[in-house]
Scaffold this motif. Structure first.
Motif, PDB file in Angstrom:
ATOM      1  N   GLY A  13      -1.945 -11.997   7.294  1.00 29.88           N
ATOM      2  CA  GLY A  13      -2.787 -11.585   7.816  1.00 29.88           C
ATOM      3  C   GLY A  13      -3.772 -10.611   7.256  1.00 29.88           C
ATOM      4  N   SER A  14      -4.052  -9.686   6.037  1.00 30.13           N
ATOM      5  CA  SER A  14      -4.276  -9.016   5.699  1.00 30.13           C
ATOM      6  C   SER A  14      -5.577  -8.911   5.114  1.00 30.13           C
ATOM      7  CB  SER A  14      -3.145  -8.397   4.738  1.00 30.13           C
ATOM      8  OG  SER A  14      -2.965  -8.960   4.141  1.00 30.13           O
ATOM      9  N   TYR A  15      -6.413  -7.846   5.441  1.00 27.06           N
ATOM     10  CA  TYR A  15      -7.528  -7.778   4.519  1.00 27.06           C
ATOM     11  C   TYR A  15      -7.459  -7.135   2.877  1.00 27.06           C
ATOM     12  CZ  TYR A  15      -7.133  -2.589   5.573  1.00 27.06           C
ATOM     13  OH  TYR A  15      -6.469  -1.446   5.825  1.00 27.06           O
ATOM     14  N   TYR A  16      -8.308  -7.161   2.586  1.00 29.50           N
ATOM     15  CA  TYR A  16      -8.525  -6.578   0.815  1.00 29.50           C
ATOM     16  C   TYR A  16      -9.450  -6.024   0.393  1.00 29.50           C
ATOM     17  CZ  TYR A  16      -5.769 -10.652   0.549  1.00 29.50           C
ATOM     18  OH  TYR A  16      -4.232 -11.129   0.993  1.00 29.50           O
ATOM     19  N   THR A  17      -9.308  -4.880   0.003  1.00 35.36           N
ATOM     20  CA  THR A  17     -10.485  -4.438  -0.408  1.00 35.36           C
ATOM     21  C   THR A  17     -10.846  -4.335  -2.315  1.00 35.36           C
ATOM     22  OG1 THR A  17      -9.065  -1.970  -1.289  1.00 35.36           O
ATOM     23  CG2 THR A  17      -9.706  -2.045   1.519  1.00 35.36           C
ATOM     24  N   SER A  18     -10.457  -4.591  -3.050  1.00 35.77           N
ATOM     25  CA  SER A  18     -10.520  -5.018  -4.106  1.00 35.77           C
ATOM     26  C   SER A  18     -11.808  -6.292  -4.466  1.00 35.77           C
ATOM     27  CB  SER A  18      -9.716  -4.734  -5.113  1.00 35.77           C
ATOM     28  OG  SER A  18      -9.769  -4.903  -6.166  1.00 35.77           O
TER      29      SER A  18
END
Length: 126
Positions: free
Chosen positions: A104-109
């Motif tokens: 459920g996490s987001y990614y910033t890269s």
């Protein structure tokens, strides 16, 4: 690989609002994280918002906190970026990107994402 289509960008005046849409197709699952990026002329692409597939977790760059919000219509596989109180420095081409993920996490890269849209231009006049 997913097919992404962004829409909603246009010329607006400072202080106005816009809602960008990112329609996602071609994935076997609705469990995908989404990132919104932007790139201004002469500048590097930057992450401005991201959301996990469950919409529980989200991320915002400092420059847009309190003005932008990301949401998702799971039934339509569409992700939105609501942009309020737009400023001239928000002028850029905006891109959405997705990554299939059971987490459920987001990614910033930017390197974490598998598929990208063609972008939509947002221009804010002063």
């Amino acid at each position: 690989q997913a097919h992404l289509v962004e829409s909603g960008g246009r010329l607006v005046q400072a202080g106005e609002s816009l809602r960008l849409s990112c329609e996602v197709s071609g994935l076997t699952s609705s469990r995908f994280a989404t990132g919104w990026f932007r790139q201004a002329p002469g500048k590097e692409r930057e992450i401005i918002a991201a959301i996990g597939w469950s919409s529980v977790s989200s991320y915002y760059a400092d420059s847009v906190i309190g003005r932008f919000s990301v949401s998702r219509d799971k039934a339509r596989n569409t992700v939105f970026l609501q942009m309020n109180d737009l400023k001239p420095e928000d002028t850029a081409r905006y891109y959405c990107a997705v990554k299939e993920s059971l987490l459920g996490s987001y990614y910033t890269s930017s390197g974490a994402y598998d598929s990208w849209g063609q972008g939509t231009q947002v221009t804010v006049s002063s």
